[in-house]
Design a protein around this motif. Structure first.
Motif, PDB file in Angstrom:
ATOM      1  N   SER A 318       0.819  -1.217   0.000  1.00  6.26           N
ATOM      2  CA  SER A 318       0.000   0.000   0.000  1.00  6.26           C
ATOM      3  C   SER A 318       0.850   1.263   0.000  1.00  6.26           C
ATOM      4  O   SER A 318       0.321   2.377   0.007  1.00  6.26           O
ATOM      5  CB  SER A 318      -0.928   0.011   1.224  1.00  6.26           C
ATOM      6  OG  SER A 318      -0.180   0.074   2.424  1.00  6.26           O
ATOM      7  N   LYS A 320       2.534   2.813  -2.199  1.00  6.92           N
ATOM      8  CA  LYS A 320       2.475   3.741  -3.336  1.00  6.92           C
ATOM      9  C   LYS A 320       1.101   4.395  -3.479  1.00  6.92           C
ATOM     10  O   LYS A 320       0.882   5.162  -4.412  1.00  6.92           O
ATOM     11  CB  LYS A 320       2.856   3.013  -4.618  1.00  6.92           C
ATOM     12  CG  LYS A 320       4.298   2.501  -4.600  1.00  6.92           C
ATOM     13  CD  LYS A 320       4.698   1.839  -5.910  1.00  6.92           C
ATOM     14  CE  LYS A 320       6.139   1.339  -5.842  1.00  6.92           C
ATOM     15  NZ  LYS A 320       6.584   0.708  -7.108  1.00  6.92           N
ATOM     16  N   HIS A 321       0.201   4.096  -2.575  1.00  8.53           N
ATOM     17  CA  HIS A 321      -1.117   4.729  -2.596  1.00  8.53           C
ATOM     18  C   HIS A 321      -0.986   6.158  -2.043  1.00  8.53           C
ATOM     19  O   HIS A 321      -0.201   6.401  -1.124  1.00  8.53           O
ATOM     20  CB  HIS A 321      -2.101   3.922  -1.746  1.00  8.53           C
ATOM     21  CG  HIS A 321      -3.522   4.322  -1.928  1.00  8.53           C
ATOM     22  ND1 HIS A 321      -4.066   5.432  -1.308  1.00  8.53           N
ATOM     23  CD2 HIS A 321      -4.531   3.766  -2.654  1.00  8.53           C
ATOM     24  CE1 HIS A 321      -5.347   5.539  -1.640  1.00  8.53           C
ATOM     25  NE2 HIS A 321      -5.643   4.540  -2.471  1.00  8.53           N
ATOM     26  N   PRO A 324      -2.074   5.740   2.050  1.00  9.66           N
ATOM     27  CA  PRO A 324      -2.033   4.322   2.428  1.00  9.66           C
ATOM     28  C   PRO A 324      -2.724   4.068   3.773  1.00  9.66           C
ATOM     29  O   PRO A 324      -2.537   4.822   4.727  1.00  9.66           O
ATOM     30  CB  PRO A 324      -0.538   4.008   2.490  1.00  9.66           C
ATOM     31  CG  PRO A 324       0.137   5.326   2.697  1.00  9.66           C
ATOM     32  CD  PRO A 324      -0.710   6.336   1.999  1.00  9.66           C
ATOM     33  N   ASN A 344      -5.312  -0.883   1.381  1.00 13.55           N
ATOM     34  CA  ASN A 344      -5.878  -0.260   0.175  1.00 13.55           C
ATOM     35  C   ASN A 344      -4.818  -0.132  -0.916  1.00 13.55           C
ATOM     36  O   ASN A 344      -4.826   0.807  -1.702  1.00 13.55           O
ATOM     37  CB  ASN A 344      -6.473   1.110   0.503  1.00 13.55           C
ATOM     38  CG  ASN A 344      -5.413   2.109   0.987  1.00 13.55           C
ATOM     39  OD1 ASN A 344      -4.290   1.707   1.334  1.00 13.55           O
ATOM     40  ND2 ASN A 344      -5.762   3.390   1.014  1.00 13.55           N
ATOM     41  N   GLY A 345      -3.913  -1.105  -0.966  1.00 11.82           N
ATOM     42  CA  GLY A 345      -2.786  -1.036  -1.883  1.00 11.82           C
ATOM     43  C   GLY A 345      -3.046  -1.578  -3.262  1.00 11.82           C
ATOM     44  O   GLY A 345      -4.168  -1.561  -3.774  1.00 11.82           O
ATOM     45  N   ASN A 397      -5.418  -3.055  -7.787  1.00  9.38           N
ATOM     46  CA  ASN A 397      -5.486  -1.627  -7.445  1.00  9.38           C
ATOM     47  C   ASN A 397      -6.614  -1.283  -6.472  1.00  9.38           C
ATOM     48  O   ASN A 397      -6.945  -0.112  -6.309  1.00  9.38           O
ATOM     49  CB  ASN A 397      -5.636  -0.775  -8.709  1.00  9.38           C
ATOM     50  CG  ASN A 397      -4.500  -0.996  -9.692  1.00  9.38           C
ATOM     51  OD1 ASN A 397      -3.317  -1.001  -9.300  1.00  9.38           O
ATOM     52  ND2 ASN A 397      -4.819  -1.188 -10.966  1.00  9.38           N
ATOM     53  N   GLU A 398      -7.173  -2.301  -5.797  1.00 11.57           N
ATOM     54  CA  GLU A 398      -8.225  -2.034  -4.812  1.00 11.57           C
ATOM     55  C   GLU A 398      -7.901  -2.673  -3.464  1.00 11.57           C
ATOM     56  O   GLU A 398      -8.771  -2.796  -2.601  1.00 11.57           O
ATOM     57  CB  GLU A 398      -9.580  -2.546  -5.315  1.00 11.57           C
ATOM     58  CG  GLU A 398     -10.101  -1.801  -6.539  1.00 11.57           C
ATOM     59  CD  GLU A 398     -11.495  -2.252  -6.929  1.00 11.57           C
ATOM     60  OE1 GLU A 398     -12.183  -2.868  -6.081  1.00 11.57           O
ATOM     61  OE2 GLU A 398     -11.900  -1.997  -8.074  1.00 11.57           O
ATOM     62  N   GLY A 399      -6.674  -3.076  -3.267  1.00 11.21           N
ATOM     63  CA  GLY A 399      -6.273  -3.600  -1.972  1.00 11.21           C
ATOM     64  C   GLY A 399      -6.510  -5.092  -1.819  1.00 11.21           C
ATOM     65  O   GLY A 399      -7.016  -5.771  -2.713  1.00 11.21           O
TER      66      GLY A 399
END
Length: 414
Positions: A318, A320-321, A324, A344-345, A397-399
């Protein structure tokens, strides 16, 4: 006539009130009929599977008292015309009708009544026989009483055979499970031993390689040659990575063999300690949440390894979110407790989930997310040794969300 009706009624009442099953029920039958009817010999006989000519007495009564069982040849006896067919009565002189039946002469009987016994599929499996040394009147009441007992005997014999099959099947399954379990345990021991040996035995040549590489870096000829220096540094970097992988493999081998020593583990304190270690050097630490109160029945050292891997992955993937977030939630169940780690990563595609728990298997490029690819395999092995499981769900892309289920101790269930 009145006496016969009374005997019929009494016999049916006793049969209906008899709650015994199997062998005991058949023994009660022959004793009851011998006592109520005053018949000298009563027995329940069965035809063994695959046997067409031999009768084996399952329950025998002489004068209403249980006696040892016996076997006899069906051929040439009055029983031959009964099995799988219908009732047969000889009120007198049965020996004259069947002169080849030596057993009848030996028993000194004159009268005979036999009723077939069928299983629940309608197959003839035996017979109920009454023999006496005096006249045995043939009446509707007597036939009805014997037929009702024969029908009950069929049910009980069928029950016994099913139970024998189930016991045999259970024994076979138990043996097979034991064999497969022993085979699996031996395979696991060999795998663990192999992993340890490989990792341990590779350390010495790796140390030599790393040592000579560092010596080469100190040589003027290497230091003054950019290309030579680049090659030596690449070798040292690869060696360092290999050393990390070997340590991870050793940990994996050790943890797979470790027997959990369970106790109640306070999760908030454990998570706080792990978070402090993982977030200490993080450039962009995520927002990390966990419950104020929660506990699981586990080995403290081993469950720490599980949470370190799950939280470490959640933080890494996460990172790079833009915002995060990592959360730990816990749910206490009746038989199992659950720990869920969610982020959420970057997530992953569930189509590739079969590779998730493999040793050295990765779903993302190491250049983007460093790691040795053994953490989840390690975590799963530990959780399974606790008798638990790890579930998961993710989307690209939604964790991702990982749920660890651990059994509660027996005394705390319900």
């Amino acid at each position: 006539m009145h006496q016969e009706q009374h005997v019929l009624r009494q016999g049916l009442l006793e049969l209906a009130g008899d709650t015994s099953v199997g062998q005991r029920c058949c023994e009660n039958m022959v004793s009851r009929l011998g006592r109520l009817l005053g018949v000298r010999y009563v027995f329940v006989g069965v035809i063994g599977p695959g046997e067409d000519e031999t009768v084996h007495a399952l329950a025998t009564a002489i004068g209403g008292a249980l006696s040892p069982n016996f076997s006899y040849d069906l051929s040439g006896s009055p029983c031959e015309s009964i099995v799988g067919k219908g009732m047969c009565v000889y009120s007198r002189d049965v020996c004259a009708e069947f002169p080849q039946d030596a057993l009848l002469k030996e028993m000194g009987v004159s009268s005979y009544l036999g009723a077939p016994i069928f299983d629940t599929q309608g197959q003839g499996i035996g017979l109920l026989v009454l023999l006496d040394d005096k006249l045995l009147p043939d009446s509707a009441e007597l036939r009805a009483l014997v037929q009702m007992h024969a029908a009950r005997a069929g049910v009980e014999i069928d029950r016994m055979r099913y139970e024998q099959r189930l016991e045999s099947l259970s024994a076979s399954l138990t043996q097979e499970v034991a064999r497969q379990t022993a085979h699996l345990e031996e395979a696991n021991r060999q795998l663990a031993s192999f992993a340890y040996s490989i990792s341990h035995d590779l350390r010495t040549p790796l140390r030599h390689m790393m040592g000579y590489g560092e010596l080469m870096l100190g040589l003027d000829s290497v230091g003054q040659d950019p290309e030579a220096r680049r090659c030596v540094e690449a070798v040292l970097q690869a060696g360092s990575k290999m050393a990390v992988m070997m340590e991870a493999l050793l940990d994996y081998s050790s943890n797979r063999q470790a027997e959990p020593r369970c106790q109640w583990v306070d999760l908030p304190a454990l998570i706080e300690d792990i978070a402090a270690q993982l977030l200490g050097g993080a450039e962009r630490p995520p927002r990390l949440e966990w419950p104020d109160e929660a506990r699981v029945w586990a080995d403290p050292a081993l469950i720490r390894i599980v949470l370190q891997n799950l939280l470490g992955n959640a933080i890494k993937y996460s990172s790079k979110h833009p915002s995060p977030q990592v959360s730990v939630t816990c749910r206490a169940g009746i038989d199992m407790d659950e720990i869920a780690v969610e982020d959420n990563g970057i997530g992953f595609d569930m189509q590739h989930a079969d590779r998730l728990f493999g040793v050295f298997q990765r779903l993302h490029a190491e250049s983007d997310y460093p790691g040795h690819g053994i953490g989840l395999a390690n975590a799963l092995g530990i959780v399974r040794r606790h008798g638990g499981q790890i579930g998961f769900h993710a989307r690209p892309n939604e964790g991702a969300r990982f749920v660890v289920s651990l059994p509660r101790p027996p005394q705390s269930r319900g």
